[in-house]
Design a protein around this motif. Sequence first.
Motif, PDB file in Angstrom:
ATOM      1  N   CYS A 553       0.592  -1.013  -0.194  1.00  0.00           N
ATOM      2  CA  CYS A 553       0.459  -0.236  -0.202  1.00  0.00           C
ATOM      3  C   CYS A 553       1.014   1.204  -0.401  1.00  0.00           C
ATOM      4  N   GLN A 554       0.480   1.742  -1.231  1.00  0.00           N
ATOM      5  CA  GLN A 554       1.072   3.226  -0.685  1.00  0.00           C
ATOM      6  C   GLN A 554       0.571   4.580   0.436  1.00  0.00           C
ATOM      7  N   ILE A 555       1.470   4.780   0.619  1.00  0.00           N
ATOM      8  CA  ILE A 555       1.044   5.745   1.681  1.00  0.00           C
ATOM      9  C   ILE A 555       1.561   7.407   1.464  1.00  0.00           C
ATOM     10  N   ASP A 556       1.101   8.482   1.050  1.00  0.00           N
ATOM     11  CA  ASP A 556       1.389  10.234   0.499  1.00  0.00           C
ATOM     12  C   ASP A 556       1.343  11.080   1.884  1.00  0.00           C
ATOM     13  N   GLN A 557       2.672  11.690   2.394  1.00  0.00           N
ATOM     14  CA  GLN A 557       2.204  12.636   3.370  1.00  0.00           C
ATOM     15  C   GLN A 557       2.569  14.180   2.886  1.00  0.00           C
ATOM     16  N   PHE A 558       1.612  15.152   3.237  1.00  0.00           N
ATOM     17  CA  PHE A 558       2.010  16.520   2.561  1.00  0.00           C
ATOM     18  C   PHE A 558       1.282  17.262   4.228  1.00  0.00           C
ATOM     19  N   ASN A 559       1.907  18.686   3.317  1.00  0.00           N
ATOM     20  CA  ASN A 559       1.872  19.708   4.273  1.00  0.00           C
ATOM     21  C   ASN A 559       1.332  20.669   4.015  1.00  0.00           C
ATOM     22  N   VAL A 560       0.657  21.202   2.606  1.00  0.00           N
ATOM     23  CA  VAL A 560       0.786  22.318   1.642  1.00  0.00           C
ATOM     24  C   VAL A 560       0.001  21.747   1.238  1.00  0.00           C
ATOM     25  N   ILE A 561      -1.595  21.988   0.790  1.00  0.00           N
ATOM     26  CA  ILE A 561      -2.468  21.654   0.283  1.00  0.00           C
ATOM     27  C   ILE A 561      -2.687  21.523  -1.050  1.00  0.00           C
ATOM     28  N   TYR A 562      -1.783  22.779  -1.803  1.00  0.00           N
ATOM     29  CA  TYR A 562      -1.537  22.797  -3.309  1.00  0.00           C
ATOM     30  C   TYR A 562      -0.672  21.677  -3.869  1.00  0.00           C
ATOM     31  N   ARG A 563       0.305  21.497  -2.518  1.00  0.00           N
ATOM     32  CA  ARG A 563       1.378  20.212  -2.807  1.00  0.00           C
ATOM     33  C   ARG A 563       0.163  18.589  -3.507  1.00  0.00           C
ATOM     34  N   LEU A 564      -0.703  19.044  -2.347  1.00  0.00           N
ATOM     35  CA  LEU A 564      -1.629  17.750  -2.392  1.00  0.00           C
ATOM     36  C   LEU A 564      -2.616  17.790  -3.826  1.00  0.00           C
ATOM     37  N   VAL A 565      -2.879  18.919  -4.122  1.00  0.00           N
ATOM     38  CA  VAL A 565      -3.959  18.707  -5.633  1.00  0.00           C
ATOM     39  C   VAL A 565      -2.524  18.769  -6.277  1.00  0.00           C
ATOM     40  N   GLU A 566      -1.465  19.014  -6.799  1.00  0.00           N
ATOM     41  CA  GLU A 566      -0.807  18.829  -7.747  1.00  0.00           C
ATOM     42  C   GLU A 566      -0.256  16.910  -7.825  1.00  0.00           C
ATOM     43  N   ALA A 567       0.097  16.268  -6.682  1.00  0.00           N
ATOM     44  CA  ALA A 567       0.473  15.361  -6.414  1.00  0.00           C
ATOM     45  C   ALA A 567      -0.789  14.223  -7.389  1.00  0.00           C
ATOM     46  N   LEU A 568      -2.538  14.764  -6.414  1.00  0.00           N
ATOM     47  CA  LEU A 568      -3.296  14.342  -7.053  1.00  0.00           C
ATOM     48  C   LEU A 568      -3.809  13.962  -8.430  1.00  0.00           C
ATOM     49  N   LYS A 569      -3.253  15.063  -9.336  1.00  0.00           N
ATOM     50  CA  LYS A 569      -4.051  15.380 -10.634  1.00  0.00           C
ATOM     51  C   LYS A 569      -2.536  14.369 -11.145  1.00  0.00           C
ATOM     52  N   THR A 570      -1.164  14.036 -10.621  1.00  0.00           N
ATOM     53  CA  THR A 570       0.064  13.781 -11.063  1.00  0.00           C
ATOM     54  C   THR A 570      -0.541  12.315 -11.516  1.00  0.00           C
ATOM     55  N   GLU A 571      -1.515  11.503 -10.088  1.00  0.00           N
ATOM     56  CA  GLU A 571      -1.628   9.884  -9.929  1.00  0.00           C
ATOM     57  C   GLU A 571      -2.472  10.275 -11.232  1.00  0.00           C
ATOM     58  N   ILE A 572      -3.796  10.681 -11.057  1.00  0.00           N
ATOM     59  CA  ILE A 572      -4.700  10.473 -12.062  1.00  0.00           C
ATOM     60  C   ILE A 572      -4.593  10.608 -13.713  1.00  0.00           C
ATOM     61  N   GLU A 573      -3.475  11.294 -13.778  1.00  0.00           N
ATOM     62  CA  GLU A 573      -3.132  11.758 -15.640  1.00  0.00           C
ATOM     63  C   GLU A 573      -2.463  10.335 -16.256  1.00  0.00           C
ATOM     64  N   SER A 574      -1.741  10.011 -14.368  1.00  0.00           N
ATOM     65  CA  SER A 574      -0.204   8.444 -14.752  1.00  0.00           C
ATOM     66  C   SER A 574      -1.879   6.919 -14.985  1.00  0.00           C
ATOM     67  N   ARG A 575      -2.473   7.839 -14.866  1.00  0.00           N
ATOM     68  CA  ARG A 575      -3.506   6.456 -15.056  1.00  0.00           C
ATOM     69  C   ARG A 575      -4.149   7.045 -16.268  1.00  0.00           C
ATOM     70  N   LEU A 576      -4.793   7.457 -17.247  1.00  0.00           N
ATOM     71  CA  LEU A 576      -4.759   7.597 -18.759  1.00  0.00           C
ATOM     72  C   LEU A 576      -4.071   7.611 -19.209  1.00  0.00           C
ATOM     73  N   PRO A 577      -4.425   6.688 -20.532  1.00  0.00           N
ATOM     74  CA  PRO A 577      -3.914   5.605 -21.350  1.00  0.00           C
ATOM     75  C   PRO A 577      -3.272   6.941 -22.550  1.00  0.00           C
ATOM     76  N   LYS A 578      -2.332   6.619 -23.011  1.00  0.00           N
ATOM     77  CA  LYS A 578      -1.708   7.384 -23.538  1.00  0.00           C
ATOM     78  C   LYS A 578      -2.172   7.654 -24.833  1.00  0.00           C
ATOM     79  N   LEU A 579      -2.219   8.901 -25.474  1.00  0.00           N
ATOM     80  CA  LEU A 579      -2.360   9.046 -26.980  1.00  0.00           C
ATOM     81  C   LEU A 579      -1.656   9.079 -27.829  1.00  0.00           C
TER      82      LEU A 579
END
Length: 691
Positions: A553-579
């Motif tokens: 299991c993966q545990i990601d720690q954050f202290n700043v809220i915009y870092r959490l949002v950036e990491a979330l968008k990166t994780e979501i984009e990594s799951r999108l199929p390549k064009l």
Amino acid sequence: MAARFLRCLQISSTFRASSLCQCRHFASEGKRGKRKYVEAAIVKSTKSKKEIVDVWKKMNASELAAALKTDYDDVVEILENLDKRNVNAIVNETPLDDNSILMAVSALNFKPRFINGPARKAEKEDDDLHPQPPPQESAKSKRPPIVTIMGHVDHGKTTLLDALRNSQIAAGEFGGITQHIGAFSVDLGKKGQKVTFLDTPGHAAFSSMRARGAKGADIVVLVVAADDGVKEQTVQSIQFARSANVPLVVAVNKIDKPNADPMRAMRSLLEHDVVVEQLGGDVQCIHVSALQSRNLPALQDALILQADLAELKSTKDGKVEAVIVESSVVHGIGKVCTLIVSRGTLKKGCVLVAGNSWCRVKTMQDEHGKNVTIALPSQPVRVSGWRDDLPTPGDLVLEAETVDRAQKVVNLRISKSMQEKAERDWEETAEQREKDRETYLKNRQFLLNRGQRFGSTLRCVVHKNQRIEKDQDDTHPKFRIILRTDVEGTLEAILEILSTYKSEMCSLQIVDFEVGSPTEKDIELAKETGATIYAFNLPISNQIRQKAEASGCQIDQFNVIYRLVEALKTEIESRLPKLEELVLVGEGHVLKEFMISDRGRKRQPIAGTLIEWGNFEKSSYYKFLRNGNVIFEGGLETMKAGMEVVTSAKTNTEVGLCLLDKNIRFKEDDQVEAYEKKQKSQQIDWFPPGF
């Protein structure tokens, strides 16, 4: 016919007599161990009427026992055996359901008769806690003002408060931005008058916190940067202050900067109907430099003057009333809440109720972490000892006489909320049934129009839709998270951000969210659902981290809220199929078409091509165009330079191209384009506000 009828009567009489003799014979054998069985048979065979008992809907256990004239414990035992869910109704003295009443009456060998029960107050409002009536003027005394500092992010709100109390608050905030509501008591002025400050976040994600900060304040200090002017969160803060009917004091900050223009900042407030005294209005405006502590005494005097004009008073007597500012879970202490007392005197051992939670005060600490014995009106304290769920920031805190009273109030509130939820669910279910009914009638009529009169169309349509949705879910990209935060306010802010996610490119599923550090149960849940744990501003123990690694299991720690949002968008984009995109790597034109045969095969056309620029690769993707129209798209079978088979060719080289499609014929000056296929990452179409 008459003879046959008389014969039937004789047989029937003989059968009844025989049965009666058998019953007497069995009864005489009761001493041989069959008495219990015979007694049951005799009871069933008797025709004596059961005693009729009057019952009514929404009876509780004690009322049912009184109606049956039966011992209360016997009734409770029967109800528990009938349905374990009756235990809650018995403990809370709430109404039983009709089925349980009927079964309990029948089990005690009574016949129920429903009547209109005694008049009762619908869910006695008096059972709940309510604020006390306003105190008399003679009992009131002056209290410190509650001041909320509001404004746009990075305009110096926390630094200003830091300068006023001569501490280092801003240094303790991750990323230099405030992510909580901080409550502090500060001595201002030469006379040491106390003022309670609320430092609210300026980031767009914390709009709910700012709204609560404005509602709980007596004065709002609107911080505007002299080099930046009015911004989005500045306007929002003005609106919150107006909706809460709280007076404003403007602090134009950062006047020490070279590009500072205080007059422009004050004029920008005019667009939002905030007219400062320097421009002929009635709103006090002070120019300060929080970083250099310049002109702070003038701001202090303005706050004290505004507080004197408001004539703020409260009473130290009576039951305690307060407002929750923030709530969190602290390791080693448990559930704690920061609250501001608005009335009464809070002491250790007081029983408090807030929302659907209650507590007996175990410890009280001030903003410095020092233990205090009492808390007077307008004083912020951190209280531990909360039970059940954490109170929500903004909840009203009321004092109860005893623990039993507090528990009854919480149970009543939970019961009300569950009833309201059940009503909402029923309405939603009814709406869904109506929609399903409309779908059924629509599809049924469609089949009737086609001459098909049999079969359940709704079942077919629903099954087909569910199958399609399931197929999409199996292949559709998804990302699951388990969210854990340090305090309730931060959790609320992050959930508000995630609620703006509407993208259909990838499903974002929040498996669970809670305040407090991740536990072993969270690891098991993450393993079972394939979720990633996001821990915000929380420590992770080595034991939990090792268990997570062992479970994959993966545990990601954050202290700043915009870092959490950036990491979330990166994780979501990594799951999108390549064009897949085509990049032009070479161009040429056909010089001549050749027809050749290879080892007895059918003659096939070859395009003699001159490469004008770039590289032609055998693995490239080719387009042949004639008069601007594409006549072929695809790959090559072979590529030759002279008599030699090659895999690539450069500019100004003549090559023969043999296509996979042998039916394509070439003409002179046909255009040839060579493309390279490249994989391109997609970007998610989610743009949360303020990021």
